[in-house]
Design a protein around this motif. Sequence first.
Motif, PDB file in Angstrom:
ATOM      1  N   GLY A  72     -14.794  52.299  10.841  1.00 55.61           N
ATOM      2  CA  GLY A  72     -15.652  52.686  11.955  1.00 55.61           C
ATOM      3  C   GLY A  72     -16.178  51.477  12.712  1.00 55.61           C
ATOM      4  N   CYS A  73     -16.578  50.450  11.993  1.00 56.50           N
ATOM      5  CA  CYS A  73     -17.066  49.218  12.623  1.00 56.50           C
ATOM      6  C   CYS A  73     -15.939  48.543  13.407  1.00 56.50           C
ATOM      7  N   HIS A  74     -14.759  48.487  12.822  1.00 61.02           N
ATOM      8  CA  HIS A  74     -13.610  47.892  13.515  1.00 61.02           C
ATOM      9  C   HIS A  74     -13.340  48.630  14.821  1.00 61.02           C
ATOM     10  N   GLU A  75     -13.425  49.950  14.801  1.00 58.04           N
ATOM     11  CA  GLU A  75     -13.169  50.748  16.003  1.00 58.04           C
ATOM     12  C   GLU A  75     -14.244  50.509  17.063  1.00 58.04           C
ATOM     13  N   VAL A  76     -15.499  50.509  16.656  1.00 56.15           N
ATOM     14  CA  VAL A  76     -16.610  50.321  17.597  1.00 56.15           C
ATOM     15  C   VAL A  76     -16.564  48.940  18.230  1.00 56.15           C
ATOM     16  N   ARG A  77     -16.298  47.928  17.433  1.00 56.71           N
ATOM     17  CA  ARG A  77     -16.281  46.553  17.935  1.00 56.71           C
ATOM     18  C   ARG A  77     -14.974  46.200  18.648  1.00 56.71           C
ATOM     19  N   GLY A  78     -13.954  47.028  18.458  1.00 59.81           N
ATOM     20  CA  GLY A  78     -12.658  46.715  19.064  1.00 59.81           C
ATOM     21  C   GLY A  78     -12.015  45.493  18.440  1.00 59.81           C
ATOM     22  N   ALA A  79     -12.400  45.200  17.209  1.00 62.98           N
ATOM     23  CA  ALA A  79     -11.860  44.042  16.487  1.00 62.98           C
ATOM     24  C   ALA A  79     -11.632  44.436  15.037  1.00 62.98           C
ATOM     25  N   GLY A  80     -10.594  43.920  14.467  1.00 63.03           N
ATOM     26  CA  GLY A  80     -10.271  44.237  13.079  1.00 63.03           C
ATOM     27  C   GLY A  80      -9.276  45.369  13.008  1.00 63.03           C
TER      28      GLY A  80
END
Length: 90
Positions: A72-80
């Motif tokens: 979820g964090c990767h998706e929100v930040r557009g990184a990872g």
Amino acid sequence: MKRTVILFAAMILTASVGLAADVILFPSKDGAVTFTHKRHSEFVRECRSCHEKTPGKIRNFGKDYAHKTCKGCHEVRGAGPTKCKLCHTG
């Protein structure tokens, strides 16, 4: 006195991040996930983004938590990575 307490608390929090394992390997039936704590802490400055209260082992960490929080964090930040085989490599 108040300044001393704040300084002491900051030292403890900083030390706990410094003592965290740099590379953590999470076994999985789909392939192990390698997590680099140091690299993530450079991007996510607030420990509570992942840890519930204080630095340390994350309670109830598992597939559901990782998919919700990490992916979820990767998706929100557009990184990872967000695709299965980009995390599950081992």
